[in-house]
Scaffold this motif. Structure first.
Motif, PDB file in Angstrom:
ATOM      1  N   LEU A 168       0.864  -1.186   0.000  1.00  0.00           N
ATOM      2  CA  LEU A 168       0.000   0.000   0.000  1.00  0.00           C
ATOM      3  C   LEU A 168       0.898   1.233   0.000  1.00  0.00           C
ATOM      4  O   LEU A 168       1.743   1.401   0.885  1.00  0.00           O
ATOM      5  N   ARG A 169       0.708   2.094  -0.995  1.00  0.00           N
ATOM      6  CA  ARG A 169       1.572   3.253  -1.187  1.00  0.00           C
ATOM      7  C   ARG A 169       0.761   4.535  -1.045  1.00  0.00           C
ATOM      8  O   ARG A 169      -0.377   4.622  -1.508  1.00  0.00           O
ATOM      9  N   CYS A 170       1.386   5.542  -0.430  1.00  0.00           N
ATOM     10  CA  CYS A 170       0.722   6.815  -0.165  1.00  0.00           C
ATOM     11  C   CYS A 170       1.662   7.959  -0.532  1.00  0.00           C
ATOM     12  O   CYS A 170       2.841   7.945  -0.178  1.00  0.00           O
ATOM     13  N   ALA A 171       1.144   8.935  -1.251  1.00  0.00           N
ATOM     14  CA  ALA A 171       1.910  10.144  -1.562  1.00  0.00           C
ATOM     15  C   ALA A 171       1.754  11.133  -0.419  1.00  0.00           C
ATOM     16  O   ALA A 171       0.680  11.245   0.174  1.00  0.00           O
ATOM     17  N   VAL A 172       2.836  11.850  -0.107  1.00  0.00           N
ATOM     18  CA  VAL A 172       2.828  12.788   1.011  1.00  0.00           C
ATOM     19  C   VAL A 172       3.297  14.151   0.528  1.00  0.00           C
ATOM     20  O   VAL A 172       4.395  14.293  -0.004  1.00  0.00           O
ATOM     21  N   GLU A 173       2.437  15.145   0.685  1.00  0.00           N
ATOM     22  CA  GLU A 173       2.796  16.527   0.396  1.00  0.00           C
ATOM     23  C   GLU A 173       2.787  17.285   1.722  1.00  0.00           C
ATOM     24  O   GLU A 173       1.757  17.371   2.380  1.00  0.00           O
ATOM     25  N   ALA A 174       3.940  17.811   2.103  1.00  0.00           N
ATOM     26  CA  ALA A 174       4.049  18.527   3.369  1.00  0.00           C
ATOM     27  C   ALA A 174       4.777  19.836   3.137  1.00  0.00           C
ATOM     28  O   ALA A 174       5.328  20.085   2.060  1.00  0.00           O
ATOM     29  N   VAL A 200       8.397  -0.502   6.133  1.00  0.00           N
ATOM     30  CA  VAL A 200       7.951   0.815   5.696  1.00  0.00           C
ATOM     31  C   VAL A 200       9.104   1.423   4.929  1.00  0.00           C
ATOM     32  O   VAL A 200      10.191   1.639   5.478  1.00  0.00           O
ATOM     33  N   GLN A 201       8.908   1.663   3.649  1.00  0.00           N
ATOM     34  CA  GLN A 201       9.919   2.328   2.828  1.00  0.00           C
ATOM     35  C   GLN A 201       9.400   3.710   2.487  1.00  0.00           C
ATOM     36  O   GLN A 201       8.252   3.860   2.056  1.00  0.00           O
ATOM     37  N   THR A 202      10.228   4.722   2.694  1.00  0.00           N
ATOM     38  CA  THR A 202       9.760   6.087   2.508  1.00  0.00           C
ATOM     39  C   THR A 202      10.863   6.969   1.959  1.00  0.00           C
ATOM     40  O   THR A 202      12.050   6.727   2.194  1.00  0.00           O
ATOM     41  N   GLU A 203      10.463   7.984   1.203  1.00  0.00           N
ATOM     42  CA  GLU A 203      11.389   8.969   0.655  1.00  0.00           C
ATOM     43  C   GLU A 203      10.838  10.361   0.897  1.00  0.00           C
ATOM     44  O   GLU A 203       9.627  10.553   1.036  1.00  0.00           O
ATOM     45  N   ALA A 217      11.775  11.015   8.742  1.00  0.00           N
ATOM     46  CA  ALA A 217      11.481  10.883  10.172  1.00  0.00           C
ATOM     47  C   ALA A 217      10.095  11.420  10.496  1.00  0.00           C
ATOM     48  O   ALA A 217       9.347  10.827  11.283  1.00  0.00           O
ATOM     49  N   THR A 218       9.729  12.525   9.867  1.00  0.00           N
ATOM     50  CA  THR A 218       8.403  13.104  10.084  1.00  0.00           C
ATOM     51  C   THR A 218       7.305  12.173   9.590  1.00  0.00           C
ATOM     52  O   THR A 218       6.260  12.006  10.243  1.00  0.00           O
ATOM     53  N   ILE A 219       7.518  11.545   8.447  1.00  0.00           N
ATOM     54  CA  ILE A 219       6.533  10.612   7.904  1.00  0.00           C
ATOM     55  C   ILE A 219       6.352   9.423   8.848  1.00  0.00           C
ATOM     56  O   ILE A 219       5.230   9.002   9.145  1.00  0.00           O
ATOM     57  N   CYS A 220       7.462   8.875   9.354  1.00  0.00           N
ATOM     58  CA  CYS A 220       7.375   7.749  10.283  1.00  0.00           C
ATOM     59  C   CYS A 220       6.663   8.154  11.569  1.00  0.00           C
ATOM     60  O   CYS A 220       5.835   7.394  12.110  1.00  0.00           O
ATOM     61  N   GLU A 221       6.966   9.344  12.054  1.00  0.00           N
ATOM     62  CA  GLU A 221       6.335   9.832  13.283  1.00  0.00           C
ATOM     63  C   GLU A 221       4.832   9.975  13.109  1.00  0.00           C
ATOM     64  O   GLU A 221       4.038   9.608  13.990  1.00  0.00           O
ATOM     65  N   GLN A 222       4.408  10.516  11.956  1.00  0.00           N
ATOM     66  CA  GLN A 222       2.988  10.702  11.713  1.00  0.00           C
ATOM     67  C   GLN A 222       2.261   9.356  11.631  1.00  0.00           C
ATOM     68  O   GLN A 222       1.166   9.193  12.148  1.00  0.00           O
ATOM     69  N   LEU A 223       2.883   8.390  10.983  1.00  0.00           N
ATOM     70  CA  LEU A 223       2.278   7.069  10.873  1.00  0.00           C
ATOM     71  C   LEU A 223       2.091   6.437  12.255  1.00  0.00           C
ATOM     72  O   LEU A 223       1.048   5.819  12.535  1.00  0.00           O
ATOM     73  N   LEU A 224       3.072   6.597  13.124  1.00  0.00           N
ATOM     74  CA  LEU A 224       2.986   6.013  14.464  1.00  0.00           C
ATOM     75  C   LEU A 224       1.827   6.587  15.279  1.00  0.00           C
ATOM     76  O   LEU A 224       1.265   5.905  16.135  1.00  0.00           O
ATOM     77  N   GLN A 258       9.789  -0.916  17.320  1.00  0.00           N
ATOM     78  CA  GLN A 258      10.912  -0.118  17.796  1.00  0.00           C
ATOM     79  C   GLN A 258      11.753   0.459  16.655  1.00  0.00           C
ATOM     80  O   GLN A 258      12.169   1.627  16.719  1.00  0.00           O
ATOM     81  N   PRO A 259      12.039  -0.299  15.593  1.00  0.00           N
ATOM     82  CA  PRO A 259      12.811   0.303  14.482  1.00  0.00           C
ATOM     83  C   PRO A 259      12.110   1.529  13.888  1.00  0.00           C
ATOM     84  O   PRO A 259      12.769   2.496  13.505  1.00  0.00           O
ATOM     85  N   LEU A 260      10.782   1.498  13.818  1.00  0.00           N
ATOM     86  CA  LEU A 260      10.044   2.643  13.275  1.00  0.00           C
ATOM     87  C   LEU A 260      10.096   3.812  14.258  1.00  0.00           C
ATOM     88  O   LEU A 260      10.243   4.969  13.841  1.00  0.00           O
ATOM     89  N   ARG A 261      10.014   3.511  15.553  1.00  0.00           N
ATOM     90  CA  ARG A 261      10.125   4.574  16.556  1.00  0.00           C
ATOM     91  C   ARG A 261      11.521   5.194  16.530  1.00  0.00           C
ATOM     92  O   ARG A 261      11.665   6.418  16.646  1.00  0.00           O
ATOM     93  N   ASP A 262      12.534   4.363  16.365  1.00  0.00           N
ATOM     94  CA  ASP A 262      13.908   4.882  16.299  1.00  0.00           C
ATOM     95  C   ASP A 262      14.076   5.815  15.110  1.00  0.00           C
ATOM     96  O   ASP A 262      14.716   6.861  15.217  1.00  0.00           O
ATOM     97  N   GLN A 263      13.493   5.416  13.971  1.00  0.00           N
ATOM     98  CA  GLN A 263      13.616   6.258  12.788  1.00  0.00           C
ATOM     99  C   GLN A 263      12.846   7.558  12.964  1.00  0.00           C
ATOM    100  O   GLN A 263      13.312   8.624  12.540  1.00  0.00           O
ATOM    101  N   ALA A 264      11.688   7.494  13.587  1.00  0.00           N
ATOM    102  CA  ALA A 264      10.898   8.703  13.806  1.00  0.00           C
ATOM    103  C   ALA A 264      11.630   9.683  14.705  1.00  0.00           C
ATOM    104  O   ALA A 264      11.488  10.902  14.569  1.00  0.00           O
ATOM    105  N   ALA A 265      12.425   9.164  15.626  1.00  0.00           N
ATOM    106  CA  ALA A 265      13.145  10.025  16.565  1.00  0.00           C
ATOM    107  C   ALA A 265      14.512  10.447  16.051  1.00  0.00           C
ATOM    108  O   ALA A 265      15.196  11.257  16.692  1.00  0.00           O
TER     109      ALA A 265
END
Length: 466
Positions: A322-328, A348-351, A359-366, A381-388
């Motif tokens: 499942l892929r999502c485009a992000v405009e911020a 979770v793969q993100t660019e 990091a912001t994208i991972c944080e929002q998902l969490l 935990q890996p996603l939390r580490d990346q978000a931080a």
């Protein structure tokens, strides 16, 4: 096929005792005694055709460093490129060795990339070639950049697509896996093609390309380096891709009269690349059988995030994950969620176009995980580490150079490129985007101390007629 197998297996010993062919030449089954010889000739013909002209040694003077990582691809240097005039003396790890003492033979692997880039830079090679164990994947290095830069993943797709479309008259379909950068679709469109972003798995993209209507796609290629061309009957072959692209570089140099063009000059300046690119893998406690439920829970968290967050829009077509485009504010990006087919994990793969964007994208998902993912056994935990994480690329990041748009130019190691380089003629400092990869304003086009003053090198594949 069975008849040929029987002939080769049961008749080989007796037939060869008398100095005869091991195969019954009266059979109607097509026979090839010298498989490698025919294969080498085919690859050489591929280089010559891509290079154009009548030169039997179209790579004369080109320095190429081949690194098969002690896999099966050492022949590409000695049997294919060297007879065509290339200087392959800088090549490394050519002897097959199943213990892989230098590094794993994987064009995606950082150690493979680092070893090849180092060898290219130390030797002054103009092209580096990375091959995997069985030679069905490849990655390249542009040695004309200072420092040398990788041409793998999205860059390899872009260059291969451009060459395939050029040969087809600027029209056709390019099939890729689902994790290509957001700028790939517009890049392929700018070359006259259509991008079909499909599923992971080289067999999936190859079958998709072969079944494309009204005619098969031109190319099936993954970010992993798997590539299969229609012109090559959709055989998954990294050496064919390397041969095709090296030959095209030789042609560009001959047509432009400029021996200093590099592979990235063929890519051109219109490929938008991300500032950051990461992949976060998370273990699933229930094992491989628990991956579907874990993937579903994470995908549902993504749907909740997109529904509640401005600028988050689900991609309309999802063949895999499942892929999502992000405009911020300040930039754009994307993320994709996928479950592994081979190990108990989800990813979770993100660019992002901006520093800190992943990091912001991972944080929002969490924020919208709501406990469902951990209930499904996902180790978050890996996603939390990346978000931080701070706004720097991690060792696992795959950030590449952004040449125009999508962030500043990045070094091969994943950090921001140095603000200046040193001219190889006068040793003065200059901005690396001023006059090509190895030149100051007084010595445009200089290469390894040889001055070509006043000859401005052309920039970009757009200089070449499609």
């Amino acid at each position: 096929m069975m008849e040929l197998a029987v002939q080769l297996g049961e008749g080989a010993v007796d037939a060869t005792r008398d100095g005869q062919s091991a195969v019954d030449t009266t059979s109607s089954v097509p026979v090839q005694d010298d498989f490698m010889g025919a294969y080498v000739e085919k690859l050489q013909a591929t280089v010559r055709e891509a290079a154009g002209g009548d030169d039997e040694a179209p790579l004369r003077g080109m320095r190429v460093c081949v690194n098969p990582g002690n896999g099966a691809g050492g022949f590409f240097a000695s049997a294919v490129l060297a007879p065509l005039g290339a200087d392959t003396s800088a090549s490394i790890n050519l002897e097959p060795d199943g213990t892989f003492p230098a590094h794993m033979p994987n064009p995606e692997d950082r150690e493979h990339e680092r070893a090849t880039t180092t060898a290219v830079g130390a030797s002054g090679a103009e092209v580096g070639v990375m091959l995997d164990t069985d030679v069905d994947r490849c990655g390249l290095i542009d040695g004309m950049r200072v420092p040398p830069e990788p041409v793998n993943k999205n860059r390899l797709i872009a260059l291969s697509a451009r060459v395939a479309l050029e040969a087809a008259g600027g029209k056709g379909v390019i099939v890729t896996d689902p994790v290509t950068s957001a700028g790939m679709t517009s890049y392929i469109a700018s070359c006259g093609g259509e991008h079909d972003r499909f599923m992971m798995g080289y067999r999936n993209v190859i079958d998709r390309a072969a079944e494309t209507q009204p005619e098969p796609a031109l190319l099936a290629i993954e970010t992993s380096g798997h590539s299969a061309w229609r012109d090559n009957r959709f055989v998954d072959d990294g050496t064919y891709t390397a041969a095709r692209l090296i030959g095209r570089l030789a042609r560009a140099r001959r047509e432009q009269g400029n021996p200093q063009l590099g592979l990235l000059d063929l890519v051109g300046d219109s490929l938008q690349e991300p500032r950051e690119s990461i992949k976060v893998k998370m273990a699933v406690a229930a094992g491989l059988g628990g991956v579907p439920d874990a993937e579903a829970a994470l995908c549902e968290a993504l749907r909740r995030t997109a529904a509640a967050t401005d600028g988050w829009d689900m991609e309309p077509v999802n063949h895999d994950g499942l892929r999502c485009a992000v405009e911020a504010a300040g930039g754009s990006g994307w993320l994709i969620i996928r479950g592994s087919l081979h190990e108990p994990s989800v990813s979770v793969q993100t660019e992002s176009d901006v520093a800190g964007g992943t990091a912001t994208i991972c944080e929002q998902l969490l924020q919208f995980e709501q406990g469902a993912c951990e209930a499904a056994g996902i180790d978050l935990q890996p996603l939390r580490d990346q978000a931080a994480a701070a706004a720097v690329a991690t060792p696992e990041a795959t950030a590449n150079t952004a040449r125009t748009g999508g962030g500043p130019r990045m070094s091969a190691a994943g950090g921001e490129a140095p603000r200046s380089s040193t001219c190889r003629v006068c040793k003065s400092s200059y901005a690396p985007t001023d006059n090509g990869p190895r030149a100051c304003r007084s010595h445009p086009g200089s290469l390894r101390g040889e001055s070509l003053c006043g000859k401005q090198p052309p920039r970009g594949f757009g200089k070449f007629a499609l």
